[in-house]
Design a protein around this motif. Structure first.
Motif, PDB file in Angstrom:
ATOM      1  N   ASP A 160      -5.573  -3.448 -11.107  1.00  0.00           N
ATOM      2  CA  ASP A 160      -4.588  -3.338 -10.035  1.00  0.00           C
ATOM      3  C   ASP A 160      -3.262  -2.805 -10.566  1.00  0.00           C
ATOM      4  OD1 ASP A 160      -6.475  -4.370  -8.330  1.00  0.00           O
ATOM      5  OD2 ASP A 160      -5.754  -6.435  -8.512  1.00  0.00           O
ATOM      6  N   ILE A 161      -2.899  -3.191 -11.777  1.00  0.00           N
ATOM      7  CA  ILE A 161      -1.633  -2.736 -12.362  1.00  0.00           C
ATOM      8  C   ILE A 161      -1.712  -1.253 -12.728  1.00  0.00           C
ATOM      9  CG2 ILE A 161      -0.031  -3.046 -14.281  1.00  0.00           C
ATOM     10  CD1 ILE A 161      -0.941  -5.994 -14.349  1.00  0.00           C
ATOM     11  N   VAL A 162      -2.883  -0.840 -13.297  1.00  0.00           N
ATOM     12  CA  VAL A 162      -3.055   0.570 -13.671  1.00  0.00           C
ATOM     13  C   VAL A 162      -2.993   1.465 -12.430  1.00  0.00           C
ATOM     14  CG1 VAL A 162      -4.715   2.233 -14.592  1.00  0.00           C
ATOM     15  CG2 VAL A 162      -4.367   0.049 -15.741  1.00  0.00           C
ATOM     16  N   ALA A 163      -3.451   0.959 -11.287  1.00  0.00           N
ATOM     17  CA  ALA A 163      -3.458   1.759 -10.059  1.00  0.00           C
ATOM     18  C   ALA A 163      -2.061   2.030  -9.531  1.00  0.00           C
ATOM     19  CB  ALA A 163      -4.292   1.052  -8.992  1.00  0.00           C
ATOM     20  N   LEU A 164      -1.089   1.248  -9.972  1.00  0.00           N
ATOM     21  CA  LEU A 164       0.284   1.456  -9.507  1.00  0.00           C
ATOM     22  C   LEU A 164       0.919   2.658 -10.198  1.00  0.00           C
ATOM     23  CD1 LEU A 164       1.438  -2.280  -9.605  1.00  0.00           C
ATOM     24  CD2 LEU A 164       0.660  -0.988  -7.607  1.00  0.00           C
ATOM     25  N   LYS A 165       1.954   3.191  -9.597  1.00  0.00           N
ATOM     26  CA  LYS A 165       2.643   4.360 -10.138  1.00  0.00           C
ATOM     27  C   LYS A 165       4.080   4.011 -10.508  1.00  0.00           C
ATOM     28  CE  LYS A 165      -0.108   7.735  -7.518  1.00  0.00           C
ATOM     29  NZ  LYS A 165      -0.075   8.854  -6.544  1.00  0.00           N
ATOM     30  N   LYS A 166       4.545   4.698 -11.528  1.00  0.00           N
ATOM     31  CA  LYS A 166       5.928   4.563 -11.991  1.00  0.00           C
ATOM     32  C   LYS A 166       6.285   3.116 -12.314  1.00  0.00           C
ATOM     33  CE  LYS A 166       7.560   8.630  -9.466  1.00  0.00           C
ATOM     34  NZ  LYS A 166       8.527   9.168  -8.489  1.00  0.00           N
ATOM     35  N   ILE A 167       5.407   2.471 -13.029  1.00  0.00           N
ATOM     36  CA  ILE A 167       5.634   1.097 -13.472  1.00  0.00           C
ATOM     37  C   ILE A 167       6.059   1.127 -14.936  1.00  0.00           C
ATOM     38  CG2 ILE A 167       4.579  -1.175 -13.847  1.00  0.00           C
ATOM     39  CD1 ILE A 167       4.930  -0.397 -10.912  1.00  0.00           C
ATOM     40  N   VAL A 207      -1.029  -7.467  -6.004  1.00  0.00           N
ATOM     41  CA  VAL A 207      -0.087  -6.956  -7.005  1.00  0.00           C
ATOM     42  C   VAL A 207       0.923  -6.020  -6.357  1.00  0.00           C
ATOM     43  CG1 VAL A 207       0.100  -5.643  -9.146  1.00  0.00           C
ATOM     44  CG2 VAL A 207      -1.825  -7.200  -8.799  1.00  0.00           C
ATOM     45  N   LYS A 208       0.495  -5.208  -5.398  1.00  0.00           N
ATOM     46  CA  LYS A 208       1.414  -4.251  -4.759  1.00  0.00           C
ATOM     47  C   LYS A 208       2.619  -4.939  -4.143  1.00  0.00           C
ATOM     48  CE  LYS A 208      -1.888  -0.570  -3.657  1.00  0.00           C
ATOM     49  NZ  LYS A 208      -2.464   0.238  -2.561  1.00  0.00           N
ATOM     50  N   GLU A 209       2.425  -6.147  -3.671  1.00  0.00           N
ATOM     51  CA  GLU A 209       3.527  -6.874  -3.028  1.00  0.00           C
ATOM     52  C   GLU A 209       4.512  -7.424  -4.056  1.00  0.00           C
ATOM     53  OE1 GLU A 209       1.732  -9.844  -0.639  1.00  0.00           O
ATOM     54  OE2 GLU A 209       0.816  -8.426   0.773  1.00  0.00           O
ATOM     55  N   ARG A 210       4.125  -7.397  -5.356  1.00  0.00           N
ATOM     56  CA  ARG A 210       4.996  -7.938  -6.399  1.00  0.00           C
ATOM     57  C   ARG A 210       5.775  -6.839  -7.134  1.00  0.00           C
ATOM     58  NH1 ARG A 210       3.615 -13.117  -8.150  1.00  0.00           N
ATOM     59  NH2 ARG A 210       2.499 -14.203  -6.501  1.00  0.00           N
ATOM     60  N   VAL A 211       5.756  -5.636  -6.618  1.00  0.00           N
ATOM     61  CA  VAL A 211       6.414  -4.501  -7.280  1.00  0.00           C
ATOM     62  C   VAL A 211       7.798  -4.277  -6.684  1.00  0.00           C
ATOM     63  CG1 VAL A 211       6.266  -2.057  -7.850  1.00  0.00           C
ATOM     64  CG2 VAL A 211       4.176  -3.433  -7.709  1.00  0.00           C
ATOM     65  N   GLY A 266       9.760  -0.314  -9.921  1.00  0.00           N
ATOM     66  CA  GLY A 266       8.999  -0.076 -11.147  1.00  0.00           C
ATOM     67  C   GLY A 266       8.715  -1.333 -11.963  1.00  0.00           C
ATOM     68  N   LYS A 267       9.081  -2.516 -11.434  1.00  0.00           N
ATOM     69  CA  LYS A 267       8.853  -3.778 -12.129  1.00  0.00           C
ATOM     70  C   LYS A 267       7.805  -4.587 -11.370  1.00  0.00           C
ATOM     71  CE  LYS A 267      13.577  -4.165 -13.898  1.00  0.00           C
ATOM     72  NZ  LYS A 267      14.785  -5.027 -13.965  1.00  0.00           N
ATOM     73  N   VAL A 268       6.825  -5.110 -12.124  1.00  0.00           N
ATOM     74  CA  VAL A 268       5.788  -5.954 -11.540  1.00  0.00           C
ATOM     75  C   VAL A 268       6.070  -7.382 -12.000  1.00  0.00           C
ATOM     76  CG1 VAL A 268       3.332  -6.417 -11.351  1.00  0.00           C
ATOM     77  CG2 VAL A 268       4.127  -4.065 -11.633  1.00  0.00           C
ATOM     78  N   ASP A 269       6.293  -8.257 -11.028  1.00  0.00           N
ATOM     79  CA  ASP A 269       6.606  -9.646 -11.335  1.00  0.00           C
ATOM     80  C   ASP A 269       5.425 -10.533 -10.931  1.00  0.00           C
ATOM     81  OD1 ASP A 269       7.646 -12.097 -11.855  1.00  0.00           O
ATOM     82  OD2 ASP A 269       9.408 -11.909 -10.553  1.00  0.00           O
ATOM     83  N   LEU A 270       4.652 -10.965 -11.951  1.00  0.00           N
ATOM     84  CA  LEU A 270       3.529 -11.856 -11.716  1.00  0.00           C
ATOM     85  C   LEU A 270       3.770 -13.207 -12.385  1.00  0.00           C
ATOM     86  CD1 LEU A 270       0.579  -9.351 -12.330  1.00  0.00           C
ATOM     87  CD2 LEU A 270       1.498 -10.106 -10.141  1.00  0.00           C
ATOM     88  N   SER A 271       5.023 -13.552 -12.598  1.00  0.00           N
ATOM     89  CA  SER A 271       5.360 -14.821 -13.240  1.00  0.00           C
ATOM     90  C   SER A 271       5.071 -15.986 -12.298  1.00  0.00           C
ATOM     91  CB  SER A 271       6.829 -14.832 -13.644  1.00  0.00           C
ATOM     92  OG  SER A 271       7.666 -14.678 -12.503  1.00  0.00           O
TER      93      SER A 271
END
Length: 306
Positions: free
Chosen positions: A32-39, A9-13, A16-21
């Motif tokens: 994994d998403i909750v562990a990220l910051k400023k999303i 997931v970190k590589e898809r940030v 502040g945008k997470v792209d898992l499409s």
């Protein structure tokens, strides 16, 4: 079977945008998403999602969420916890209903519900969502609809609670009333002494004796009256008074209709009656002559005549 490679997931940030499409996901890596910051944005479009995990609503920091082109059949009931959402894309899923908590998404400004088999009530509220402006109106209408629906449900629940409380109060009053009645009854039984019970029994007995005495007196009076009437009739029949002449005619007519053997016995009995009446008539004549021949009665009669 080839093991599916886990998505990093970190590589898809990006900013502040997470792209898992288009990641062939059938589950959301919430941890994994909750562990990220400023999303603030999450794109899960073009995957194979059937359901969202219950932990999905912990992503309360999301402002934009794209779940389009999945196979979602329903959303979590507490989906309204994502109260910061302003953009929500649910285009082309299998949603028929939306959770009631949608009324809590007060910040929502864009909502796309096209190509979902929504129930008529929700579909009519959502509208067509054919353009950006339509999706903005859809967001307002859906949030307002579920907010008003929540208010109505809360009012109905409160009414039911009030009714239940009133029923409980009424039932408690009935129970209390029955308890008080039992206490009073027990108190009355305790206070009732043997003497009071004897007095009550004695009063009932006296009352019953009075009723019996009155009944006996009435029977005696009736018996005396019947004897007196019978005696008068006997004397009238003995002296062959005109008032009793018809009685003999009726008796003769009655006897003529009886069987011969019965008539024989009745004739014998009637002979005895006739002899008795003759004797009575002689006694009455003797009494009458004695009264008229007695000086005392003569003087009394003369005084009465004067």
């Amino acid at each position: 079977m080839v093991k599916k490679e886990k998505i990093k997931v970190k590589e898809r940030v990006t900013d502040g945008k997470v792209d898992l499409s288009m990641s062939d996901l059938d589950d959301v890596p919430v941890k994994d998403i909750v562990a990220l910051k400023k999303i603030y944005s999450l794109d899960l479009s073009d995957n194979r999602l059937l359901l969202l995990p219950s932990s999905f609503t912990t992503l309360t920091f999301l402002i934009m969420l794209d779940l389009s082109k999945n196979e979602l059949k329903e959303l979590p009931e507490d989906f309204g916890m994502l109260s910061k959402l302003q953009y929500l894309d649910l285009y082309k899923n299998n949603l028929e209903r939306l959770p009631l908590s949608f009324g809590q998404l007060s910040a929502l400004k864009f909502l796309d519900l096209k190509d979902n088999p929504l129930v008529p009530a929700v579909a009519n509220v959502a509208g067509s969502c054919e353009d950006h402006k339509g999706c903005q109106q859809c967001a307002k209408n859906i949030v307002r609809f579920f907010k008003e629906l929540q208010v109505k449900i809360d009012e109905e629940i409160q009414i039911n609670k009030n009714v239940e409380i009133e029923e409980n109060v009424a039932e408690n009053k009935k129970i209390e009333k029955r308890k008080r009645g039992k206490k009073l009854k027990n108190k009355k039984i305790v206070q009732e002494t043997p003497e009071s019970r004897d007095d009550e029994f004695l009063g009932k007995k006296i009352k019953a004796d009075n009723v019996t005495r009155r009944a006996k007196g009435k029977c005696v009076r009736r018996g005396c009256l019947l004897i007196f009437v019978a005696l008068i009739l006997w004397m009238l029949c003995s002296v062959k008074h005109p008032l009793t002449a018809k009685i003999g005619v009726y008796l003769e007519h009655f006897l003529s209709k009886l069987p011969a053997n019965c008539q024989l016995y009745i004739r014998v009995f009637s002979d005895f009656i006739i002899k008795s009446q003759n004797y009575t008539r002689e006694m009455l004549v003797y009494c009458k002559n004695w009264i008229y021949e007695n000086d005392l009665f003569q003087r009394l009669i003369s005084k009465l005549n004067n």
